[in-house]
Design a protein around this motif. Sequence first.
Motif, mmCIF file in Angstrom:
data_model
loop_
_atom_site.group_PDB
_atom_site.id
_atom_site.type_symbol
_atom_site.label_atom_id
_atom_site.label_comp_id
_atom_site.label_asym_id
_atom_site.label_seq_id
_atom_site.Cartn_x
_atom_site.Cartn_y
_atom_site.Cartn_z
ATOM 1 N N ARG A 17 0.908 -1.281 -0.069
ATOM 2 C CA ARG A 17 -0.145 -0.083 -0.211
ATOM 3 C C ARG A 17 0.826 1.370 0.011
ATOM 4 O O ARG A 17 0.462 2.232 -0.734
ATOM 5 C CB ARG A 17 -0.876 0.107 1.478
ATOM 6 N N ILE A 116 -3.628 -5.603 -4.686
ATOM 7 C CA ILE A 116 -4.689 -4.430 -4.412
ATOM 8 C C ILE A 116 -4.487 -3.541 -5.534
ATOM 9 O O ILE A 116 -3.468 -3.593 -6.387
ATOM 10 C CB ILE A 116 -4.640 -3.698 -3.215
ATOM 11 N N ASN A 121 -9.602 -3.527 -2.896
ATOM 12 C CA ASN A 121 -8.946 -4.058 -1.866
ATOM 13 C C ASN A 121 -8.733 -5.672 -2.066
ATOM 14 O O ASN A 121 -7.910 -6.283 -1.442
ATOM 15 C CB ASN A 121 -9.483 -3.994 -0.346
ATOM 16 N N THR A 247 -5.265 -4.212 4.082
ATOM 17 C CA THR A 247 -6.518 -4.473 3.595
ATOM 18 C C THR A 247 -7.410 -5.106 4.735
ATOM 19 O O THR A 247 -6.791 -5.670 5.847
ATOM 20 C CB THR A 247 -6.743 -5.201 2.286
#
Length: 519
Positions: A17, A116, A121, A247
Amino acid sequence: MKSPRIAILGFAIESNRFAPVATRADFVSRAYLRDTALLADARSDAPVMTPEIPAFVRTMDTIRPWTPVPILFANAESGGPVEHEFFTDTLREFEQRLRAALPLDAVYICEHGAAITTEENDPDGVVFTLVRRVVGAAVPIVATVDLHANVSDRMVDAVDTLVSYRRNPHTDMAERGADAARILTELVDGMRTAVAHVRMPVCAPPTQLLTAPGTGPYAEMIRRAEALDDPRIVNVSIVGGFAFADTPKNGLTVLVTTRGDAPLAAQIANDLASYAWQERAAFTPRLTPAEDAVRLAKITSDDPSRAPLLLADVADNPGGGGRGNTPFVLKALLEHEVRGAILGVVTDPELAADAHAAGTGQAFHARFNRAETTAYSEPFEAPARVLRLHAGKGVGRRGQLAGCSFDLGPSAALQVGGVTVIVISKRHQCHEPMFFEMFGIDIARARVVVLKSRGHFRAAFDEFFSDAQIISVDAPGLTSPILSRFDFKGMPRPVVPLDNIATWTPKARTVLPGSNAIG
């Protein structure tokens, strides 16, 4: 059924992320293979794709006559969230090609499982559900995923069996592809599964998910699973997860597939999860501060009677989304005047181009990270000399990349102070000795080796270093095992090791035969 038609497809990336967005170009530069090109690579002597699909194809060839239906396989080095438009384009192509291939007798999906996108997600769940919707409820589907996958309910619901790696480093990818072929054959012949899975409130950093004997509770969970001897069991997968995806489906997950015995599947899943929960303290990492690690490197470089050291720059692991270019460990080695060291691999296409322009044997002023603006990719300059140049292409010889083709792009070995630095153009984790040896470097002669890798190097560099000679360094980076340094927003909380949780009781979720989602 003499020759079942089996489709093969996959969308494989591990997404961090906190790393820069992964684009179409990242996939095209690694593996984006359609139709006959997919099958040709799978059957080649040194495929560019990961080993699961080649092993699946080889195993099916030995089991029975069959008709492979290659759809599309997309794979990239671990990176940030995938550009959503590219993902939706790939989805459309999956659907178009699958519908054109109907009727199908089975489907094999090869994913990483921790993807992702910039808007989604659970891309893996989206892919699995799409496949189920297109082929229908009666067509068997088996999927393989990485040991670091994040498993959602819809991933489990959409397939008949989900198989994950059991080894970290991942030396068993081919074995799991072969498992998928055998399981899918049994499903085509009429076997029906029951699946139980339990997701734990544990989001362990990857350094705590090694699987060598004695390395912790995760390794012991897998040992216990492999010791089960019951003909009702199809597969037990213990999926460690990937914390940096951040997530709602994060969490160590136990998956048990049986031949229709749901109570047995639930019992095994709950028992394994209960054991790991009792040992949860071991999921907290212990690293060596960078200053202490470099001090030991200096002592080792000055004393030839000491055993050489390997420093793992675990916080800048391209295999987990790191950029492979943080300068912190290199700068510390130079400041402490460490000699006889080799460091690799640093991703810096502009610097590699400068080295190629200068030529072998030439001195020049090396400017690191002048074009990289992401977190931790700090600019750094130093005098350097070009030792050797290389096109960057080769075939791995040990560990995870053994027998697989790799392409690092234009690359160079530079002498920077007492450190030989390998600079590459295409980002890649340093877990293969050939990344040094293609420059004529004898790893066994180095006093200190620094690798931008989290742990996969252990399967390939074990011929040079015992576990006692390996130091995991605590330095800044996008893959630092110290999870408290990240601003997690999607991860379910509380979780170990970020939070203190006094009690938790596993309760497996069961998917019965015929209940697979098609919506």
